[in-house]
Design a protein around this motif. Structure first.
Motif, PDB file in Angstrom:
ATOM      1  N   PRO A 177       0.886  -1.332   0.208  1.00 51.13           N
ATOM      2  CA  PRO A 177       0.064  -0.134  -0.046  1.00 51.13           C
ATOM      3  C   PRO A 177       1.030   1.437   0.005  1.00 51.13           C
ATOM      4  O   PRO A 177       1.972   1.414   0.625  1.00 51.13           O
ATOM      5  N   SER A 178       0.557   2.037  -0.696  1.00 55.72           N
ATOM      6  CA  SER A 178       1.192   3.551  -1.005  1.00 55.72           C
ATOM      7  C   SER A 178       1.553   4.307   0.476  1.00 55.72           C
ATOM      8  O   SER A 178       2.715   4.586   0.484  1.00 55.72           O
ATOM      9  N   GLY A 179       0.480   3.985   1.350  1.00 49.27           N
ATOM     10  CA  GLY A 179       0.844   4.736   2.811  1.00 49.27           C
ATOM     11  C   GLY A 179       2.200   3.891   3.563  1.00 49.27           C
ATOM     12  O   GLY A 179       2.760   4.595   4.352  1.00 49.27           O
ATOM     13  N   ASP A 183       5.576   8.177   3.424  1.00 45.57           N
ATOM     14  CA  ASP A 183       4.804   9.303   4.141  1.00 45.57           C
ATOM     15  C   ASP A 183       4.773  10.209   3.651  1.00 45.57           C
ATOM     16  O   ASP A 183       6.054  11.015   3.706  1.00 45.57           O
ATOM     17  N   ILE A 184       3.960  10.984   2.564  1.00 48.27           N
ATOM     18  CA  ILE A 184       4.115  12.284   2.075  1.00 48.27           C
ATOM     19  C   ILE A 184       4.338  13.364   3.042  1.00 48.27           C
ATOM     20  O   ILE A 184       5.089  14.506   3.061  1.00 48.27           O
ATOM     21  N   GLN A 185       3.655  13.427   4.224  1.00 51.13           N
ATOM     22  CA  GLN A 185       3.379  14.538   5.292  1.00 51.13           C
ATOM     23  C   GLN A 185       5.000  14.369   5.827  1.00 51.13           C
ATOM     24  O   GLN A 185       5.389  15.622   6.172  1.00 51.13           O
ATOM     25  N   PRO A 190       8.088   5.274   6.274  1.00 51.11           N
ATOM     26  CA  PRO A 190       7.674   5.036   7.643  1.00 51.11           C
ATOM     27  C   PRO A 190       8.169   3.710   8.110  1.00 51.11           C
ATOM     28  O   PRO A 190       7.787   2.605   7.885  1.00 51.11           O
ATOM     29  N   ALA A 191       9.715   3.631   8.741  1.00 49.60           N
ATOM     30  CA  ALA A 191      10.158   2.417   8.706  1.00 49.60           C
ATOM     31  C   ALA A 191       9.602   1.406   9.611  1.00 49.60           C
ATOM     32  O   ALA A 191       9.412   0.447   9.484  1.00 49.60           O
ATOM     33  N   LEU A 192       8.898   1.912  10.918  1.00 47.19           N
ATOM     34  CA  LEU A 192       8.306   1.143  11.599  1.00 47.19           C
ATOM     35  C   LEU A 192       6.949   0.623  11.145  1.00 47.19           C
ATOM     36  O   LEU A 192       6.628  -0.681  11.351  1.00 47.19           O
ATOM     37  N   ARG A 193       6.221   1.248  10.466  1.00 45.95           N
ATOM     38  CA  ARG A 193       5.151   0.728   9.854  1.00 45.95           C
ATOM     39  C   ARG A 193       5.371  -0.211   8.983  1.00 45.95           C
ATOM     40  O   ARG A 193       4.607  -1.249   8.824  1.00 45.95           O
ATOM     41  N   LEU A 194       6.438   0.141   8.110  1.00 41.77           N
ATOM     42  CA  LEU A 194       6.891  -0.939   7.003  1.00 41.77           C
ATOM     43  C   LEU A 194       7.468  -2.185   7.733  1.00 41.77           C
ATOM     44  O   LEU A 194       7.012  -3.306   7.207  1.00 41.77           O
ATOM     45  N   PHE A 195       8.062  -2.128   8.734  1.00 43.02           N
ATOM     46  CA  PHE A 195       8.487  -3.361   9.270  1.00 43.02           C
ATOM     47  C   PHE A 195       7.381  -4.105   9.921  1.00 43.02           C
ATOM     48  O   PHE A 195       7.139  -5.510   9.756  1.00 43.02           O
TER      49      PHE A 195
END
Length: 234
Positions: A177-179, A183-185, A190-195
């Motif tokens: 997913p692109s988010g 993270d455009i903002q 977002p490393a933790l979110r990716l992990f």
């Protein structure tokens, strides 16, 4: 001097490695990479992703810089399924006519398409969204910065060429997913979110590796194309 903009260093890495005498300088509070390519002075500016970041940074840059012309470059997504990763796109709707004609001559032996580029406010990945953009705008490629960069250049009477490479297509979309990817903002992955996502969806790891390989092919094609355009002395 020719200014070349990219959203992110991942897009410019190949070109920067080819610059002779490359050096990093600070101007107007911005980090710029300067050097020479095929005997011509080049400055590389990373604008960030999206309209706000790219517009703000380019305005700051042009307050202290006077390029002969500007190349808006980087990755884009294909809106049509017949296009391939690594194909080049020259934006007819945003490029100076003389620069566009010269670039088409310089890239006549490459897989280059001249057509409309659509600048989207968010990352576009779904097949339905890509098809809608094609039908509504007749755009062959999608990015997030070119329209804003073109507007800034027009306001300053600066000639611009838009040259993009396709990094993803309807047949080879984003692996996550692109988010999760960006993270455009915050202007970063977002490393933790990716992990956490990869731990919950381990089947996505091979797709991410394949996408990394796509990015590498696209970057090489773009770097070669930019070198040809610079060498052509438009």
């Amino acid at each position: 001097m020719i200014a070349i903009t990219f959203a992110l260093p991942a897009e410019s890495a190949g070109l920067i490695r080819r610059l002779a005498g490359s050096r990093r300088i600070i101007r107007a509070g911005l980090k710029i990479v300067a050097g020479r390519l095929r005997g011509r002075d080049i400055e590389v500016l990373h604008t960030g992703v999206g309209a706000k970041a790219s517009g703000d940074h380019l305005v700051m840059y042009l307050e202290k810089s006077s390029p002969v012309f500007l190349i808006s470059s980087g990755f884009a997504g294909a809106a049509r399924s017949n296009l391939r990763v690594g194909d080049l796109v020259l934006a007819q709707n945003f490029s100076d006519a003389e620069l566009l004609a010269g670039a088409r001559r310089a890239l006549r032996e490459q897989n280059v398409h001249a057509g409309k580029v659509f600048t989207a406010p968010v990352m576009v990945d779904s097949l339905a969204e890509r098809e809608e953009i094609w039908r509504g705008h007749e755009a062959v490629a999608i990015d997030m910065e070119t329209e804003t960069i073109a507007r800034v250049c027009t306001d300053r009477h600066l000639r611009m060429l838009s040259l993009r490479v396709l990094s993803d297509t309807p047949r080879h979309p984003f692996p996550l997913p692109s988010g999760i990817l960006f993270d455009i903002q915050r202007q970063r992955t977002p490393a933790l979110r990716l992990f956490r996502y990869l731990m919950a969806h381990p089947s996505a790891i091979p797709r991410l590796i394949q996408f990394s390989q796509q990015i590498g092919r696209a970057r090489r094609a773009l770097t070669d194309a930019l070198e040809r355009v610079v060498q052509a002395e438009l």
